[in-house]
Design an enzyme around this catalytic site. Structure first.
Site, short mmCIF file in Angstrom:
data_model
loop_
_atom_site.label_atom_id
_atom_site.label_comp_id
_atom_site.label_asym_id
_atom_site.label_seq_id
_atom_site.Cartn_x
_atom_site.Cartn_y
_atom_site.Cartn_z
CB ALA A 27 -34.31 11.71 15.46
CG ASP A 28 -36.87 12.86 9.27
OD1 ASP A 28 -36.66 11.72 8.83
OD2 ASP A 28 -36.94 13.88 8.55
CB THR A 29 -31.90 15.64 10.28
OG1 THR A 29 -31.73 15.26 11.66
CG2 THR A 29 -31.13 16.95 10.05
#
Length: 196
Positions: free
Chosen positions: A69-71
């Site tokens: 995941a990456d935000t």
């Protein structure tokens, strides 16, 4: 049969959100160098989540499910990652205060099953921030809370005092769209009634 779940992230917020929905991931952060190339925020987080998941998935045998995941935070087309110092954090908060911005989280699921499967998606949440005085910005930055967070704030922390409203998934702003992740895992057949 329960699959072995690996979270390719060291984020305590992401692992907490996974536990909240009944998943118990092992933590194995990706050490891959992030390769980005002028992408829009949604495409960027999808690409980075894919890189992280594939990096970690390559280290495991059949029977594992790896989640990357990456935000990022975006305002006026500008992508705000994690601030490198207090000055940069203050600049980011100055940009966000009194305005609406977007938070994007990309997620990639790599299932090393009998046949390898991969799903990548991204969620967007619009966040409206109340106007803040210079003193409020200074106090928030000095708290140290912004330093390891995209856009220099944590919606689940002290910055909650300045959140006017959100449109979309709250957990997405924290760092993982937990409901969508669960539904995608269910559609793949990775989770089912044994998790309920």
């Amino acid at each position: 049969m329960k699959q072995r779940l690996i979270l390719a992230s060291a984020s305590p917020r992401r692992s907490q959100l996974m536990r909240q929905i009944g998943l118990k991931p092992e933590i194995m952060p990706s050490m891959a160098e992030e390769v980005i190339d002028g992408l829009d925020p949604k495409a960027l987080v999808m690409e980075l989540s894919r890189q992280k998941a594939e990096d970690v998935a390559g280290k495991y045998q059949e029977g594992t499910v790896v989640i990357g995941a990456d935000t990022v935070v975006s305002i006026d087309g500008r992508i705000l990652g994690k601030p490198s110092n207090h000055r940069e954090a203050a600049e980011m908060i100055c940009l966000l205060q009194g305005r609406v911005h977007q938070v994007y989280t990309g997620v990639t699921i790599v299932w090393n099953g009998s046949c390898k499967k991969k799903v990548t998606f991204a969620e967007q949440t619009d966040v409206s921030v109340y106007p803040m005085s210079e003193e409020e910005i200074y106090r928030y930055v000095e708290s140290g809370e912004p330093m390891d967070k995209a856009g220099a704030y944590g919606i689940q922390g002290k910055f909650a005092a300045y959140i006017q409203e959100i449109h979309g998934d709250y957990n997405n702003v924290v760092g993982l769209p937990a409901g969508r992740l669960y539904q995608e895992l269910k559609a793949l057949g990775v989770v089912g009634e044994e998790y309920d």
